[in-house]
Design an enzyme around this catalytic site. Structure first.
Site, mmCIF file in Angstrom:
data_model
loop_
_atom_site.group_PDB
_atom_site.id
_atom_site.type_symbol
_atom_site.label_atom_id
_atom_site.label_comp_id
_atom_site.label_asym_id
_atom_site.label_seq_id
_atom_site.Cartn_x
_atom_site.Cartn_y
_atom_site.Cartn_z
ATOM 1 C CD GLN A 93 -1.724 -3.001 1.417
ATOM 2 O OE1 GLN A 93 -0.948 -2.147 1.833
ATOM 3 N NE2 GLN A 93 -1.355 -4.421 1.239
ATOM 4 C CG ASN A 94 -3.902 -4.996 -5.074
ATOM 5 O OD1 ASN A 94 -2.855 -4.439 -4.265
ATOM 6 N ND2 ASN A 94 -3.586 -6.200 -5.406
ATOM 7 C CB CYS B 111 -26.325 15.722 -4.359
ATOM 8 S SG CYS B 111 -24.765 15.675 -4.358
ATOM 9 C CB CYS C 187 -20.962 12.455 -4.746
ATOM 10 S SG CYS C 187 -21.677 14.162 -4.410
ATOM 11 C CG HIS D 137 -5.361 1.343 0.247
ATOM 12 N ND1 HIS D 137 -3.994 1.055 -0.106
ATOM 13 C CD2 HIS D 137 -5.525 1.666 1.614
ATOM 14 C CE1 HIS D 137 -3.302 1.012 1.121
ATOM 15 N NE2 HIS D 137 -4.230 1.909 2.058
ATOM 16 C CB CYS E 121 -24.178 13.375 -1.310
ATOM 17 S SG CYS E 121 -24.397 12.416 -2.866
ATOM 18 C CG ASP F 240 -6.165 -5.144 -9.062
ATOM 19 O OD1 ASP F 240 -7.049 -5.776 -8.705
ATOM 20 O OD2 ASP F 240 -5.110 -5.266 -8.804
ATOM 21 C CB THR G 166 1.496 -6.447 0.918
ATOM 22 O OG1 THR G 166 1.661 -4.943 1.403
ATOM 23 C CG2 THR G 166 1.330 -7.304 1.984
ATOM 24 C CB SER G 167 6.324 -3.405 0.473
ATOM 25 O OG SER G 167 5.202 -2.328 0.262
#
Ligand code: OAD
Length: 273
Positions: free
Chosen positions: A101-102, A172, A127, A119, A130, A104, A210-211
């Site tokens: 989920q990080n 684009c 973009c 994530h 596009c 970094d 992770t929570s």
């Protein structure tokens, strides 16, 4: 620890599911809890594009502080023993992928090649028209920090200002935005399908830092459990995922994963050597 090591050596397909806690020892603050990102910058104002657009109108300096804090934490961070242990588990062909989920890039820096970023990633721009992606890299992010005070775009809306900051799409000419998932946005479809497939086909899942309260991400360990995988939770605290854990190791991820890997290496040599 011993049982987890045995489980890892036995596993045909181990997968890791990680959250902000794995990068805490690298100096990147977690989201929740005291001193967390959402403590300093409430998610209702900073965690979604509508909130940020409003905050930009009333207090642009605070939005810039938020962006600067997040980018500077990203730029100074180095992989800790937990990221490195996952990289070495992948090299030993025990770990098949990391679902994170990080936003970094410490898993990649720690030696993992199959990293599924549900994530998104802070060092990529996308973009809005596009969908083309651009890797900004550390240098690109440093330039963004330097350009936060640019004169251009002082009186425009937040998204337009972000577009100035990130430059136009090379394909684009469309407006670029960070390739990360804000609250109320959909997850990237390809990453999410890959994550589900990995969860449903693994026989051991390491759930680290992770929570387990943000959905749909938090479904991943449940999918693995339902498919019959052993769940190993490594976290400083209990979480809603603790109740489905086959094993729990309570402690900091870096320290714990470092010890776990040393134990595994010694057993591995004993058993195979
Ligand atoms: P959280 O900040 O919600 O949770 C961090 C978890 O890591 C907690 O369970 C802590 O107990 C644990 N933790 C903290 N330090 C640790 C350490 N050194 N070792 C091991 N565990 C530690 O972070 P996430 O679960 O990643 O989403 O948050 C999930 C999502 O919520 C994020 O991806 C982000 C956020 O809002 C979006 O922005 C869409």
């Amino acid at each position: 620890m011993d049982q987890v090591v045995r489980g890892l050596l036995r596993a045909k397909k181990a997968v890791a599911f990680t959250g902000a806690g794995i990068s805490a020892e690298s100096g990147i603050p977690t989201f929740r809890g005291e001193g967390g990102v959402w403590d300093k910058y409430p998610p209702s104002r900073f965690g979604n594009l509508l909130g940020l657009s409003w905050e930009w109108l009333v207090n642009p300096g605070r939005v810039k502080d938020f962006i600067k804090d997040v980018l500077e934490a990203f730029l100074q961070a180095q992989p800790n023993p937990a990221h490195l242990a996952l990289g070495r588990l992948e090299a030993l062909r025990i770990l098949k992928s990391v679902i994170t989920q990080n936003i970094d890039n410490l898993h990649e820096k720690g030696g993992c090649h199959k990293v599924i970023k549900i994530h998104g990633s802070l060092d990529r721009a996308r973009c809005s028209r596009c969908g083309a992606l651009r890797l900004m890299g550390d240098q690109g992010l440093r330039e963004i920090v330097q350009n936060l005070e640019m004169r251009k775009g002082r009186r425009v809306g937040f998204l337009k200002w972000l577009g100035y900051l990130l430059g136009e799409c090379e394909s684009c000419g469309g407006r670029m935005r960070p390739d990360i998932v804000f609250f109320y946005e959909a997850l990237p479809m390809d990453a999410w399908s890959q994550a589900m497939a990995e969860a449903q086909s693994c026989d051991l899942m390491l759930v680290i830092g992770t929570s387990g309260i943000v959905y749909p991400a938090a479904q991943i360990p449940f999918l693995a459990k339902r498919a019959g995988a052993e769940i190993v939770e490594i976290n400083q605290d209990v979480s809603p995922l603790s109740r489905i854990a086959t094993y729990r190791i309570e402690g900091p991820a870096g320290e714990t994963m470092g010890k776990l890997f040393s134990l595994l290496e010694s057993k591995n040599f004993r058993e195979w050597g």
